[in-house]
Scaffold this motif. Sequence first.
Motif, PDB file in Angstrom:
ATOM      1  N   MET A   1     -87.479  72.640  97.634  1.00 40.71           N
ATOM      2  CA  MET A   1     -86.766  71.415  97.303  1.00 40.71           C
ATOM      3  C   MET A   1     -85.520  71.760  96.484  1.00 40.71           C
ATOM      4  N   THR A   2     -84.525  70.909  96.558  1.00 37.34           N
ATOM      5  CA  THR A   2     -83.283  71.127  95.816  1.00 37.34           C
ATOM      6  C   THR A   2     -83.341  70.407  94.475  1.00 37.34           C
ATOM      7  N   ALA A   3     -82.552  70.886  93.518  1.00 37.38           N
ATOM      8  CA  ALA A   3     -82.454  70.257  92.207  1.00 37.38           C
ATOM      9  C   ALA A   3     -80.976  70.058  91.891  1.00 37.38           C
ATOM     10  N   THR A   4     -80.617  68.896  91.364  1.00 32.46           N
ATOM     11  CA  THR A   4     -79.224  68.568  91.073  1.00 32.46           C
ATOM     12  C   THR A   4     -79.045  68.364  89.576  1.00 32.46           C
ATOM     13  N   GLU A   5     -78.057  69.071  89.003  1.00 31.60           N
ATOM     14  CA  GLU A   5     -77.775  68.981  87.570  1.00 31.60           C
ATOM     15  C   GLU A   5     -76.269  68.942  87.359  1.00 31.60           C
ATOM     16  N   THR A   6     -75.826  68.287  86.272  1.00 34.24           N
ATOM     17  CA  THR A   6     -74.426  68.325  85.860  1.00 34.24           C
ATOM     18  C   THR A   6     -74.312  69.309  84.698  1.00 34.24           C
ATOM     19  N   ARG A   7     -73.427  70.295  84.851  1.00 36.39           N
ATOM     20  CA  ARG A   7     -73.331  71.381  83.876  1.00 36.39           C
ATOM     21  C   ARG A   7     -71.896  71.570  83.389  1.00 36.39           C
ATOM     22  N   TRP A   8     -71.776  72.168  82.182  1.00 34.18           N
ATOM     23  CA  TRP A   8     -70.460  72.594  81.689  1.00 34.18           C
ATOM     24  C   TRP A   8     -69.953  73.728  82.571  1.00 34.18           C
ATOM     25  N   ASP A   9     -68.640  73.702  82.846  1.00 35.49           N
ATOM     26  CA  ASP A   9     -68.030  74.726  83.686  1.00 35.49           C
ATOM     27  C   ASP A   9     -66.686  75.113  83.075  1.00 35.49           C
ATOM     28  N   PRO A  10     -66.386  76.424  82.936  1.00 37.70           N
ATOM     29  CA  PRO A  10     -65.139  76.843  82.288  1.00 37.70           C
ATOM     30  C   PRO A  10     -63.895  76.575  83.124  1.00 37.70           C
ATOM     31  N   ILE A  11     -64.059  76.376  84.425  1.00 35.80           N
ATOM     32  CA  ILE A  11     -62.913  76.180  85.303  1.00 35.80           C
ATOM     33  C   ILE A  11     -62.602  74.697  85.486  1.00 35.80           C
ATOM     34  N   GLU A  12     -63.632  73.884  85.709  1.00 33.19           N
ATOM     35  CA  GLU A  12     -63.434  72.472  86.023  1.00 33.19           C
ATOM     36  C   GLU A  12     -63.792  71.542  84.873  1.00 33.19           C
ATOM     37  N   GLY A  13     -64.411  72.036  83.823  1.00 33.59           N
ATOM     38  CA  GLY A  13     -64.873  71.178  82.731  1.00 33.59           C
ATOM     39  C   GLY A  13     -66.350  70.864  82.886  1.00 33.59           C
ATOM     40  N   THR A  14     -66.696  70.122  83.936  1.00 37.36           N
ATOM     41  CA  THR A  14     -68.086  69.875  84.302  1.00 37.36           C
ATOM     42  C   THR A  14     -68.193  69.900  85.824  1.00 37.36           C
ATOM     43  N   LEU A  15     -69.378  70.253  86.299  1.00 34.90           N
ATOM     44  CA  LEU A  15     -69.651  70.268  87.734  1.00 34.90           C
ATOM     45  C   LEU A  15     -71.073  69.788  87.969  1.00 34.90           C
ATOM     46  N   THR A  16     -71.268  69.117  89.077  1.00 35.35           N
ATOM     47  CA  THR A  16     -72.604  68.744  89.516  1.00 35.35           C
ATOM     48  C   THR A  16     -73.050  69.760  90.564  1.00 35.35           C
ATOM     49  N   ILE A  17     -74.146  70.440  90.280  1.00 38.12           N
ATOM     50  CA  ILE A  17     -74.602  71.548  91.126  1.00 38.12           C
ATOM     51  C   ILE A  17     -75.918  71.182  91.786  1.00 38.12           C
ATOM     52  N   GLU A  18     -76.010  71.464  93.065  1.00 40.99           N
ATOM     53  CA  GLU A  18     -77.247  71.275  93.809  1.00 40.99           C
ATOM     54  C   GLU A  18     -77.817  72.652  94.128  1.00 40.99           C
ATOM     55  N   THR A  19     -78.868  73.030  93.425  1.00 43.83           N
ATOM     56  CA  THR A  19     -79.491  74.336  93.624  1.00 43.83           C
ATOM     57  C   THR A  19     -80.301  74.330  94.914  1.00 43.83           C
ATOM     58  N   PRO A  20     -80.104  75.315  95.788  1.00 48.75           N
ATOM     59  CA  PRO A  20     -80.843  75.346  97.059  1.00 48.75           C
ATOM     60  C   PRO A  20     -82.313  75.678  96.851  1.00 48.75           C
ATOM     61  N   PRO A  21     -83.139  75.489  97.883  1.00 46.40           N
ATOM     62  CA  PRO A  21     -84.560  75.826  97.759  1.00 46.40           C
ATOM     63  C   PRO A  21     -84.761  77.307  97.475  1.00 46.40           C
ATOM     64  N   ALA A  22     -85.846  77.614  96.796  1.00 48.57           N
ATOM     65  CA  ALA A  22     -86.127  79.002  96.417  1.00 48.57           C
ATOM     66  C   ALA A  22     -87.181  79.641  97.308  1.00 48.57           C
ATOM     67  N   GLU A  23     -87.530  78.969  98.419  1.00 47.74           N
ATOM     68  CA  GLU A  23     -88.518  79.551  99.313  1.00 47.74           C
ATOM     69  C   GLU A  23     -87.984  80.843  99.914  1.00 47.74           C
ATOM     70  N   ALA A  24     -88.891  81.776 100.146  1.00 42.62           N
ATOM     71  CA  ALA A  24     -88.500  83.067 100.705  1.00 42.62           C
ATOM     72  C   ALA A  24     -87.892  82.899 102.091  1.00 42.62           C
TER      73      ALA A  24
END
Length: 330
Positions: A1-24
């Motif tokens: 399953m994917t997880a979505t978070e808003t994080r601090w980013d040095p280039i854009e200020g903040t970014l919303t990131i969708e982490t891909p699944p971690a299944e092998a």
Amino acid sequence: MTATETRWDPIEGTLTIETPPAEAARGIAIPQTLRRLPIPLALAAMIWVFVAIARGSNVFIPMALFMVCLGAEFLMGHLANDAGRQRARRARIARDNNWSYTGAFLEPVVTGVDGAKTSPRMNRIRERVPELVKMQPGAFIGAEFDGEFWGSFDDGRPFWIALGTRRMEAALAADPALRRDRHGGAGGQGLLFSLLAAYRLDRATGIRAVAAPENLFSLGPLDRDIKTESEAFNRRFRVAGHARDDPDRPEVALRTEVLRVLSPAAQTTMLDLADRYRATGFVVDDDVFYLMAQDTLSGANARPDRVDLHLAGIVEAFRTAALAPKRYVE
């Protein structure tokens, strides 16, 4: 399953990131001896091409061999699902540490009418810290990134790490150290990891201070950078700086402010990191600290199962190393 978070980013200020699944990720298991063949054969083919050109001979056969080798490398990577396995490996690291990860922002896109592909995100990183990313003759080969992590230190301070991986051929290297990694691996082929970290300091310095690896164009009569009291540091790093609010202010007038950031303790820490990693350098851009380093896995350690074993430790060790200079540069 994917997880979505808003994080601090040095280039854009903040970014919303969708982490891909971690299944092998699945792929065909290709013998390591077979995986090792295309790159050295391609290098030999290129040497053959140059020799043929010098002698005025036909270059069709060596060029054809070169293209076949590149095609074989691409095909084996596709069959082994290198990209999928890399994505899952990094997503597991992010999941296990409560970080975010994606490689989506760095994917090349078509720009212009000629159909050329480039990564706007990679271009912005180059523009932000060219001293740590662009190739420098005699210093390092430059860095290309294909994935990014966002997370927080134990004190809640957010960080960002860009990671790039490229295959490395060092069988013909004159320096035996290039055929060994610091994880117990040895061999002529391996992987080169480029890592770039950033986080915010607790104060605004008002300057941009740079300690980048020395290169061929900053030696001898051209060696005119800011000097510290440490000869060892001066031999390994080129120090520069400018005022953020007054780019035309002479660099010599900034020496005191730059050396306040680049304290003796900070220099000692950076020398320790330079002994541990390859091509280490840092930039303090007002209140943001950037650290760059390169690490390797050689021989058997570059096999996919060994990369699975080592990569989490490489990223975590670098994250810890990146925080080490903080108390000295503020």
